[in-house]
Design a protein around this motif. Structure first.
Motif, PDB file in Angstrom:
ATOM      1  N   MET A 186       7.911 -10.351 -20.952  1.00  0.00           N
ATOM      2  CA  MET A 186       6.721 -10.723 -21.233  1.00  0.00           C
ATOM      3  C   MET A 186       7.015 -12.266 -21.979  1.00  0.00           C
ATOM      4  O   MET A 186       7.925 -12.280 -22.697  1.00  0.00           O
ATOM      5  N   GLU A 187       5.810 -13.036 -21.586  1.00  0.00           N
ATOM      6  CA  GLU A 187       5.854 -14.165 -22.308  1.00  0.00           C
ATOM      7  C   GLU A 187       4.889 -14.571 -23.369  1.00  0.00           C
ATOM      8  O   GLU A 187       3.773 -13.893 -23.169  1.00  0.00           O
ATOM      9  N   TYR A 188       4.987 -15.401 -24.367  1.00  0.00           N
ATOM     10  CA  TYR A 188       4.090 -15.696 -25.259  1.00  0.00           C
ATOM     11  C   TYR A 188       4.231 -17.292 -25.286  1.00  0.00           C
ATOM     12  O   TYR A 188       5.372 -17.497 -25.751  1.00  0.00           O
ATOM     13  N   THR A 189       3.038 -17.923 -25.636  1.00  0.00           N
ATOM     14  CA  THR A 189       3.468 -19.386 -25.994  1.00  0.00           C
ATOM     15  C   THR A 189       2.556 -19.651 -27.273  1.00  0.00           C
ATOM     16  O   THR A 189       1.562 -19.390 -27.757  1.00  0.00           O
ATOM     17  N   HIS A 190       3.680 -20.229 -27.962  1.00  0.00           N
ATOM     18  CA  HIS A 190       3.065 -20.690 -29.507  1.00  0.00           C
ATOM     19  C   HIS A 190       3.138 -22.340 -29.605  1.00  0.00           C
ATOM     20  O   HIS A 190       4.197 -22.799 -29.112  1.00  0.00           O
ATOM     21  N   ILE A 191       2.084 -22.977 -30.142  1.00  0.00           N
ATOM     22  CA  ILE A 191       2.096 -24.349 -30.309  1.00  0.00           C
ATOM     23  C   ILE A 191       2.479 -24.765 -31.548  1.00  0.00           C
ATOM     24  O   ILE A 191       1.710 -24.298 -32.567  1.00  0.00           O
ATOM     25  N   VAL A 192       3.571 -25.394 -31.983  1.00  0.00           N
ATOM     26  CA  VAL A 192       4.103 -25.948 -33.326  1.00  0.00           C
ATOM     27  C   VAL A 192       2.827 -26.730 -34.034  1.00  0.00           C
ATOM     28  O   VAL A 192       2.422 -27.540 -33.449  1.00  0.00           O
ATOM     29  N   GLN A 193       2.493 -25.973 -35.075  1.00  0.00           N
ATOM     30  CA  GLN A 193       1.421 -26.516 -36.090  1.00  0.00           C
ATOM     31  C   GLN A 193       2.050 -27.644 -37.095  1.00  0.00           C
ATOM     32  O   GLN A 193       3.314 -27.266 -37.409  1.00  0.00           O
ATOM     33  N   TYR A 194       1.277 -28.608 -37.484  1.00  0.00           N
ATOM     34  CA  TYR A 194       1.637 -29.384 -38.372  1.00  0.00           C
ATOM     35  C   TYR A 194       2.279 -28.979 -39.739  1.00  0.00           C
ATOM     36  O   TYR A 194       3.255 -29.403 -40.188  1.00  0.00           O
ATOM     37  N   ASN A 220       9.506 -20.412 -39.762  1.00  0.00           N
ATOM     38  CA  ASN A 220       8.632 -19.925 -38.883  1.00  0.00           C
ATOM     39  C   ASN A 220       8.757 -19.342 -37.539  1.00  0.00           C
ATOM     40  O   ASN A 220       8.113 -18.582 -37.199  1.00  0.00           O
ATOM     41  N   TYR A 221      10.006 -19.345 -37.240  1.00  0.00           N
ATOM     42  CA  TYR A 221      10.477 -18.714 -35.961  1.00  0.00           C
ATOM     43  C   TYR A 221      10.311 -17.107 -36.010  1.00  0.00           C
ATOM     44  O   TYR A 221       9.997 -16.547 -35.138  1.00  0.00           O
ATOM     45  N   ILE A 222      10.563 -16.743 -37.481  1.00  0.00           N
ATOM     46  CA  ILE A 222      10.490 -15.483 -37.457  1.00  0.00           C
ATOM     47  C   ILE A 222       8.939 -14.972 -37.429  1.00  0.00           C
ATOM     48  O   ILE A 222       8.469 -13.894 -36.908  1.00  0.00           O
ATOM     49  N   ARG A 223       7.931 -15.833 -37.845  1.00  0.00           N
ATOM     50  CA  ARG A 223       6.681 -15.452 -37.618  1.00  0.00           C
ATOM     51  C   ARG A 223       6.389 -15.493 -36.236  1.00  0.00           C
ATOM     52  O   ARG A 223       5.417 -14.561 -35.760  1.00  0.00           O
ATOM     53  N   TRP A 224       6.746 -16.341 -35.516  1.00  0.00           N
ATOM     54  CA  TRP A 224       6.575 -16.548 -34.127  1.00  0.00           C
ATOM     55  C   TRP A 224       6.944 -15.174 -33.357  1.00  0.00           C
ATOM     56  O   TRP A 224       6.103 -14.738 -32.250  1.00  0.00           O
ATOM     57  N   MET A 225       8.143 -14.621 -33.827  1.00  0.00           N
ATOM     58  CA  MET A 225       8.454 -13.461 -33.392  1.00  0.00           C
ATOM     59  C   MET A 225       7.585 -12.291 -33.420  1.00  0.00           C
ATOM     60  O   MET A 225       7.402 -11.538 -32.594  1.00  0.00           O
ATOM     61  N   VAL A 240      13.457   6.431 -31.998  1.00  0.00           N
ATOM     62  CA  VAL A 240      13.088   6.126 -33.495  1.00  0.00           C
ATOM     63  C   VAL A 240      13.167   4.592 -33.642  1.00  0.00           C
ATOM     64  O   VAL A 240      12.192   3.941 -34.257  1.00  0.00           O
ATOM     65  N   LYS A 241      14.142   4.080 -33.065  1.00  0.00           N
ATOM     66  CA  LYS A 241      14.296   2.504 -33.342  1.00  0.00           C
ATOM     67  C   LYS A 241      14.121   1.748 -32.154  1.00  0.00           C
ATOM     68  O   LYS A 241      14.395   2.163 -31.074  1.00  0.00           O
ATOM     69  N   LEU A 242      13.262   0.647 -32.276  1.00  0.00           N
ATOM     70  CA  LEU A 242      12.914  -0.111 -31.070  1.00  0.00           C
ATOM     71  C   LEU A 242      13.659  -1.487 -31.419  1.00  0.00           C
ATOM     72  O   LEU A 242      13.660  -2.164 -32.425  1.00  0.00           O
ATOM     73  N   HIS A 243      14.655  -2.015 -30.398  1.00  0.00           N
ATOM     74  CA  HIS A 243      15.435  -3.292 -30.757  1.00  0.00           C
ATOM     75  C   HIS A 243      14.784  -4.126 -29.689  1.00  0.00           C
ATOM     76  O   HIS A 243      14.860  -3.866 -28.256  1.00  0.00           O
ATOM     77  N   LEU A 244      14.216  -5.443 -30.126  1.00  0.00           N
ATOM     78  CA  LEU A 244      13.657  -6.148 -29.336  1.00  0.00           C
ATOM     79  C   LEU A 244      14.697  -7.513 -29.139  1.00  0.00           C
ATOM     80  O   LEU A 244      15.222  -8.093 -30.279  1.00  0.00           O
ATOM     81  N   ALA A 245      14.854  -8.408 -28.136  1.00  0.00           N
ATOM     82  CA  ALA A 245      15.357  -9.693 -28.009  1.00  0.00           C
ATOM     83  C   ALA A 245      14.341 -10.654 -27.453  1.00  0.00           C
ATOM     84  O   ALA A 245      13.422 -10.527 -26.829  1.00  0.00           O
ATOM     85  N   TYR A 246      14.630 -11.905 -28.194  1.00  0.00           N
ATOM     86  CA  TYR A 246      13.555 -12.960 -27.922  1.00  0.00           C
ATOM     87  C   TYR A 246      14.258 -14.148 -27.390  1.00  0.00           C
ATOM     88  O   TYR A 246      15.552 -14.359 -28.087  1.00  0.00           O
TER      89      TYR A 246
END
Length: 135
Positions: free
Chosen positions: A1-9, A22-27, A83-89
Motif C-alpha cells: 500500500m502506498e501513501y504520499t506525504h508532501i513535506v510542509q515548511y 516528522n518521519y514518525i508522524r508520517w508513519m 496480538v502484535k502487528l509489525h509494519l515495515a515502511y
C-alpha cells in the motif's frame, strides 16, 4: 500500500531539512491510510472498542528531505501473530531514492487495555492481516 506525504515548511528545521521527528508522524499517517485501504478504518476499529497503541518504532534515515518534496511511503505487514502487528515502511523521494526505512509495532487492546485475541474476537481482521503478512 502506498501513501504520499508532501513535506510542509513547518516540518523543516533551521537548516531547511525535514526534522527527523516528522518521519514518525508520517508513519502514523501512512498506517492510518493503510488501514483504510484494507477496509479497516481506524475510526471503525475504535467504534468496535479496539485500540492499537504503538509499542516500538525504528527509523533508519538515508537521505534528507526538504520543503515541498513528495515522499512516497509504502506500508507492508512485516509480521502478525494475532496480538502484535509489525509494519515495515519504505519512504522514497520524487526521484525514487529511499529516504528512510522504518518499522513500527502495535498491540490490539480492548477499551480496558487488555490484549484482544484477534483470531477469536475479530476473525475477519485477523484473516486480512494474516494474509497480508503471508505475502
Amino acid at each position: 500500500m502506498e501513501y504520499t506525504h508532501i513535506v510542509q515548511y513547518y516540518e523543516t528545521d533551521k537548516m531547511g531539512i525535514t526534522h527527523h521527528s516528522n518521519y514518525i508522524r508520517w508513519m502514523e499517517e501512512a498506517r492510518i491510510d493503510f488501514l483504510s485501504q484494507i477496509g479497516w478504518d481506524y475510526a471503525k476499529l475504535e467504534e468496535m472498542g479496539i485500540i492499537s497503541p504503538v509499542l516500538n518504532v525504528t527509523c533508519d534515515y538515508k537521505i534528507s528531505t526538504t520543503f515541498s518534496d513528495h515522499v512516497q511511503i509504502s506500508v507492508k505487514v512485516k509480521e502478525f501473530k494475532g496480538v502484535k502487528l509489525h509494519l515495515a515502511y519504505e519512504m522514497k523521494n520524487g526521484e525514487g531514492k529511499t529516504v528512510c526505512k522504518a518499522t513500527s509495532s502495535h498491540a490490539f487492546l480492548n477499551r480496558e487495555g487488555r490484549p484482544i485475541r484477534m483470531k477469536d474476537e475479530q476473525p475477519e481482521l485477523y484473516k486480512v492481516l494474516s494474509d497480508l503478512a503471508a505475502e
